[in-house]
Write a protein that holds these residues in place. Sequence first.
Motif, PDB file in Angstrom:
ATOM      1  N   SER A   1       6.698  -3.097  -1.448  1.00 45.39           N
ATOM      2  CA  SER A   1       7.888  -2.306  -1.523  1.00 45.39           C
ATOM      3  C   SER A   1       8.006  -1.128  -0.684  1.00 45.39           C
ATOM      4  CB  SER A   1       7.777  -1.546  -3.089  1.00 45.39           C
ATOM      5  OG  SER A   1       6.493  -0.770  -3.174  1.00 45.39           O
ATOM      6  N   GLY A   2       9.133  -0.201  -0.726  1.00 42.25           N
ATOM      7  CA  GLY A   2       9.425   0.796   0.142  1.00 42.25           C
ATOM      8  C   GLY A   2       9.907   0.393   1.547  1.00 42.25           C
ATOM      9  N   ILE A   3      10.068  -0.791   1.792  1.00 41.65           N
ATOM     10  CA  ILE A   3      10.626  -1.093   3.182  1.00 41.65           C
ATOM     11  C   ILE A   3      11.984  -1.948   3.123  1.00 41.65           C
ATOM     12  CG2 ILE A   3      10.150  -2.504   5.355  1.00 41.65           C
ATOM     13  CD1 ILE A   3       8.261  -0.496   4.860  1.00 41.65           C
ATOM     14  N   GLN A   4      12.936  -1.651   3.885  1.00 36.68           N
ATOM     15  CA  GLN A   4      14.161  -2.366   3.892  1.00 36.68           C
ATOM     16  C   GLN A   4      14.681  -2.412   5.188  1.00 36.68           C
ATOM     17  OE1 GLN A   4      16.391  -3.316   1.370  1.00 36.68           O
ATOM     18  NE2 GLN A   4      17.371  -4.419   2.789  1.00 36.68           N
ATOM     19  N   ASP A   5      14.993  -3.727   5.743  1.00 35.63           N
ATOM     20  CA  ASP A   5      15.162  -4.191   7.188  1.00 35.63           C
ATOM     21  C   ASP A   5      14.463  -3.545   8.285  1.00 35.63           C
ATOM     22  OD1 ASP A   5      17.450  -5.733   6.060  1.00 35.63           O
ATOM     23  OD2 ASP A   5      18.481  -3.913   6.246  1.00 35.63           O
ATOM     24  N   GLY A   6      13.007  -3.574   7.850  1.00 34.59           N
ATOM     25  CA  GLY A   6      11.929  -3.109   8.723  1.00 34.59           C
ATOM     26  C   GLY A   6      11.779  -1.553   8.744  1.00 34.59           C
ATOM     27  N   TYR A   7      12.330  -0.768   7.956  1.00 34.23           N
ATOM     28  CA  TYR A   7      12.109   0.720   7.818  1.00 34.23           C
ATOM     29  C   TYR A   7      12.008   1.051   6.355  1.00 34.23           C
ATOM     30  CZ  TYR A   7      14.665   0.816  12.339  1.00 34.23           C
ATOM     31  OH  TYR A   7      14.769   0.351  13.835  1.00 34.23           O
ATOM     32  N   THR A   8      11.147   2.197   6.550  1.00 37.18           N
ATOM     33  CA  THR A   8      10.680   3.035   5.212  1.00 37.18           C
ATOM     34  C   THR A   8      11.995   3.467   4.579  1.00 37.18           C
ATOM     35  OG1 THR A   8      10.154   4.874   6.142  1.00 37.18           O
ATOM     36  CG2 THR A   8       8.452   3.305   5.920  1.00 37.18           C
ATOM     37  N   THR A   9      12.023   3.194   3.346  1.00 31.32           N
ATOM     38  CA  THR A   9      13.158   3.961   2.636  1.00 31.32           C
ATOM     39  C   THR A   9      12.884   5.150   1.836  1.00 31.32           C
ATOM     40  OG1 THR A   9      12.483   2.831   0.717  1.00 31.32           O
ATOM     41  CG2 THR A   9      14.100   1.561   1.857  1.00 31.32           C
ATOM     42  N   GLY A  10      11.667   5.780   2.051  1.00 33.79           N
ATOM     43  CA  GLY A  10      11.384   7.009   1.330  1.00 33.79           C
ATOM     44  C   GLY A  10      11.190   6.809   0.027  1.00 33.79           C
ATOM     45  N   THR A  11      10.997   5.645  -0.463  1.00 34.03           N
ATOM     46  CA  THR A  11      10.474   5.266  -1.837  1.00 34.03           C
ATOM     47  C   THR A  11       9.084   4.753  -1.504  1.00 34.03           C
ATOM     48  OG1 THR A  11      11.385   2.849  -1.689  1.00 34.03           O
ATOM     49  CG2 THR A  11      12.741   4.946  -2.745  1.00 34.03           C
ATOM     50  N   PRO A  12       8.271   4.847  -2.686  1.00 38.43           N
ATOM     51  CA  PRO A  12       6.750   4.358  -2.544  1.00 38.43           C
ATOM     52  C   PRO A  12       6.675   3.233  -1.839  1.00 38.43           C
ATOM     53  CG  PRO A  12       7.227   5.283  -4.941  1.00 38.43           C
ATOM     54  CD  PRO A  12       8.587   5.175  -4.121  1.00 38.43           C
ATOM     55  N   ILE A  13       5.669   3.132  -1.012  1.00 42.00           N
ATOM     56  CA  ILE A  13       5.107   1.812  -0.427  1.00 42.00           C
ATOM     57  C   ILE A  13       4.109   1.283  -1.094  1.00 42.00           C
ATOM     58  CG2 ILE A  13       4.389   0.838   1.724  1.00 42.00           C
ATOM     59  CD1 ILE A  13       5.544   3.498   3.001  1.00 42.00           C
ATOM     60  N   GLY A  14       4.046   0.027  -1.441  1.00 35.82           N
ATOM     61  CA  GLY A  14       3.072  -0.714  -2.086  1.00 35.82           C
ATOM     62  C   GLY A  14       2.366  -1.917  -1.099  1.00 35.82           C
ATOM     63  N   LEU A  15       1.089  -1.688  -1.179  1.00 34.14           N
ATOM     64  CA  LEU A  15       0.580  -2.799  -0.175  1.00 34.14           C
ATOM     65  C   LEU A  15      -0.404  -3.472  -0.880  1.00 34.14           C
ATOM     66  CD1 LEU A  15      -0.286  -0.077   2.926  1.00 34.14           C
ATOM     67  CD2 LEU A  15       1.543  -1.657   2.441  1.00 34.14           C
ATOM     68  N   VAL A  16      -0.577  -4.732  -0.811  1.00 30.18           N
ATOM     69  CA  VAL A  16      -1.676  -5.475  -1.502  1.00 30.18           C
ATOM     70  C   VAL A  16      -2.383  -6.217  -0.428  1.00 30.18           C
ATOM     71  CG1 VAL A  16      -2.008  -7.183  -3.162  1.00 30.18           C
ATOM     72  CG2 VAL A  16      -0.329  -5.624  -3.684  1.00 30.18           C
ATOM     73  N   ILE A  17      -3.876  -6.158  -0.834  1.00 34.34           N
ATOM     74  CA  ILE A  17      -4.750  -7.332   0.276  1.00 34.34           C
ATOM     75  C   ILE A  17      -5.507  -7.883  -0.714  1.00 34.34           C
ATOM     76  CG2 ILE A  17      -6.461  -7.051   1.770  1.00 34.34           C
ATOM     77  CD1 ILE A  17      -5.337  -3.982   2.121  1.00 34.34           C
ATOM     78  N   GLN A  18      -5.385  -9.104  -0.611  1.00 35.85           N
ATOM     79  CA  GLN A  18      -5.965 -10.324  -1.721  1.00 35.85           C
ATOM     80  C   GLN A  18      -7.562 -10.252  -1.291  1.00 35.85           C
ATOM     81  OE1 GLN A  18      -4.754 -11.494  -4.472  1.00 35.85           O
ATOM     82  NE2 GLN A  18      -2.625 -10.575  -4.037  1.00 35.85           N
ATOM     83  N   ASN A  19      -8.525 -10.325  -2.250  1.00 37.42           N
ATOM     84  CA  ASN A  19      -9.675 -10.756  -2.134  1.00 37.42           C
ATOM     85  C   ASN A  19     -10.007 -12.273  -2.122  1.00 37.42           C
ATOM     86  OD1 ASN A  19     -10.780  -8.107  -1.926  1.00 37.42           O
ATOM     87  ND2 ASN A  19     -11.073  -7.842  -4.115  1.00 37.42           N
ATOM     88  N   LYS A  20     -10.502 -12.749  -0.961  1.00 36.07           N
ATOM     89  CA  LYS A  20     -10.321 -14.262  -0.728  1.00 36.07           C
ATOM     90  C   LYS A  20     -11.955 -14.912  -0.999  1.00 36.07           C
ATOM     91  CE  LYS A  20      -6.000 -14.969   0.531  1.00 36.07           C
ATOM     92  NZ  LYS A  20      -5.114 -15.722  -0.500  1.00 36.07           N
ATOM     93  N   ASP A  21     -13.102 -14.009  -0.721  1.00 39.77           N
ATOM     94  CA  ASP A  21     -14.551 -14.823  -0.659  1.00 39.77           C
ATOM     95  C   ASP A  21     -15.424 -13.881  -1.242  1.00 39.77           C
ATOM     96  OD1 ASP A  21     -16.191 -16.401   0.362  1.00 39.77           O
ATOM     97  OD2 ASP A  21     -16.666 -15.149   2.420  1.00 39.77           O
ATOM     98  N   ALA A  22     -15.045 -13.645  -2.633  1.00 41.15           N
ATOM     99  CA  ALA A  22     -16.145 -12.884  -3.418  1.00 41.15           C
ATOM    100  C   ALA A  22     -16.987 -13.767  -4.074  1.00 41.15           C
ATOM    101  CB  ALA A  22     -15.296 -12.139  -4.711  1.00 41.15           C
ATOM    102  N   ARG A  23     -18.218 -13.505  -4.163  1.00 34.50           N
ATOM    103  CA  ARG A  23     -19.356 -14.477  -4.472  1.00 34.50           C
ATOM    104  C   ARG A  23     -20.173 -13.562  -5.668  1.00 34.50           C
ATOM    105  NH1 ARG A  23     -21.327 -17.371   1.006  1.00 34.50           N
ATOM    106  NH2 ARG A  23     -19.107 -18.123   1.621  1.00 34.50           N
ATOM    107  N   SER A  24     -19.761 -13.414  -6.996  1.00 39.39           N
ATOM    108  CA  SER A  24     -20.383 -12.318  -7.614  1.00 39.39           C
ATOM    109  C   SER A  24     -21.843 -12.835  -8.393  1.00 39.39           C
ATOM    110  CB  SER A  24     -19.528 -12.013  -8.989  1.00 39.39           C
ATOM    111  OG  SER A  24     -18.105 -11.886  -8.422  1.00 39.39           O
ATOM    112  N   GLY A  25     -22.039 -14.004  -8.317  1.00 38.89           N
ATOM    113  CA  GLY A  25     -23.362 -14.577  -8.681  1.00 38.89           C
ATOM    114  C   GLY A  25     -24.495 -13.855  -8.064  1.00 38.89           C
ATOM    115  N   LYS A  26     -24.239 -13.442  -7.023  1.00 45.20           N
ATOM    116  CA  LYS A  26     -25.411 -12.819  -5.973  1.00 45.20           C
ATOM    117  C   LYS A  26     -25.910 -11.579  -6.616  1.00 45.20           C
ATOM    118  CE  LYS A  26     -25.568 -15.959  -2.317  1.00 45.20           C
ATOM    119  NZ  LYS A  26     -26.812 -16.559  -2.365  1.00 45.20           N
TER     120      LYS A  26
END
Length: 383
Positions: free
Chosen positions: A69-94
Amino acid sequence: MNGNRFGRLFQVTTFGESHGEAMGCTISGCPAGLELSEEDIQADLDRRKPGQSMITTSRGEPDDVSIKSGIQDGYTTGTPIGLVIQNKDARSGKYEPFITAPRPSHGDFTYSAKFGTRNWGGGGRSSARETVNWVAAGAIAKKLLAREGIELKAHVNQIGDIEAPEVSFEEMREHSEENDVRCAHPETADEMQELIEEYQDEGDSIGGSIYFEAQGVPVGLGAPRFDSLSARLGQAMMAVPATTAFEFGLGTEAAEWTGKERNDDWEFDSDGNPTPVENDHGGIQGGISSGEPIYGEVTLHAPTSIPKSQQTADWETGELKEEKVIGRHDPVLPPRGVPVVEAMLALTLVDFMLLSGRLNPDRVDNQPGEYDTDYHPSNPQNE
């Protein structure tokens, strides 16, 4: 749980756990009209991500960022910018051996004692993985600062008892990304690398420190006392996981200097304004920026998760145990900590730039009331 938001006008609110589904943050207060892409953010995330060298954790996280969120046509719109980064290699058993038997000097016990529960996989919310959010937000702050002629850089200036000689800002810019340690002095970087590998081979870890500097900072950022630039910067740096000390200017060395030695004499610059002859004050006087480069140092202790046997106390069984942390962990923190320190410096400075009115909080072109801009979407045309 509070304490997940940083900043007054440029606000960053983060979420996620080390082994949860994803990390992410929301950035409120970024002015409209800043050209921004995922590639702009990714460049700094790649400097922080795990698995980038033999002296970092082998956890295989691509840390690909997605702007929601927060981007239109490659520019910030002044509204909140939402960023997400997925976890891909978690090994909780350790981490199962440490559910009720906390790792020494980690956040395992204190989180459980405070909340009565915790996400124990990979340290959960107390893991340094959460700084991926800070670096992502910091990349946006850096872009805003660059528009105002402010540039910042950091490098690893000490690992264990090996300390790099003083380097210039240009040397940091040129050399700090040329080696795995991120030390801007190549010869010292080689020595640091050897020392880190020795501790790594022994199943142990080692601490170090990061030097940071910002150039082009205008006079007048910061406020007296509790909102001083040094106080807010100290809060930002002390929030970095494993930080045990923050200093600016002469830092702790100031204890050895007399007033006459430390005091910076005044002279006039080419415009007739008073300017300090030296910069032993580190760019901050009376809690307010002096117009000189801001510089300082952040000290990080050795990583606590090590594969050597350590004693822990299991509160469920009442037993003392000897356990080894088998997971994938860094033998040293400063090399990956460099972009984190830069991010917290950038976030602090951009917040003060907005608070002081040097940045328009609504839009980067500083033209309130005008909607005919290069970055405004064109009107739809009826065929």
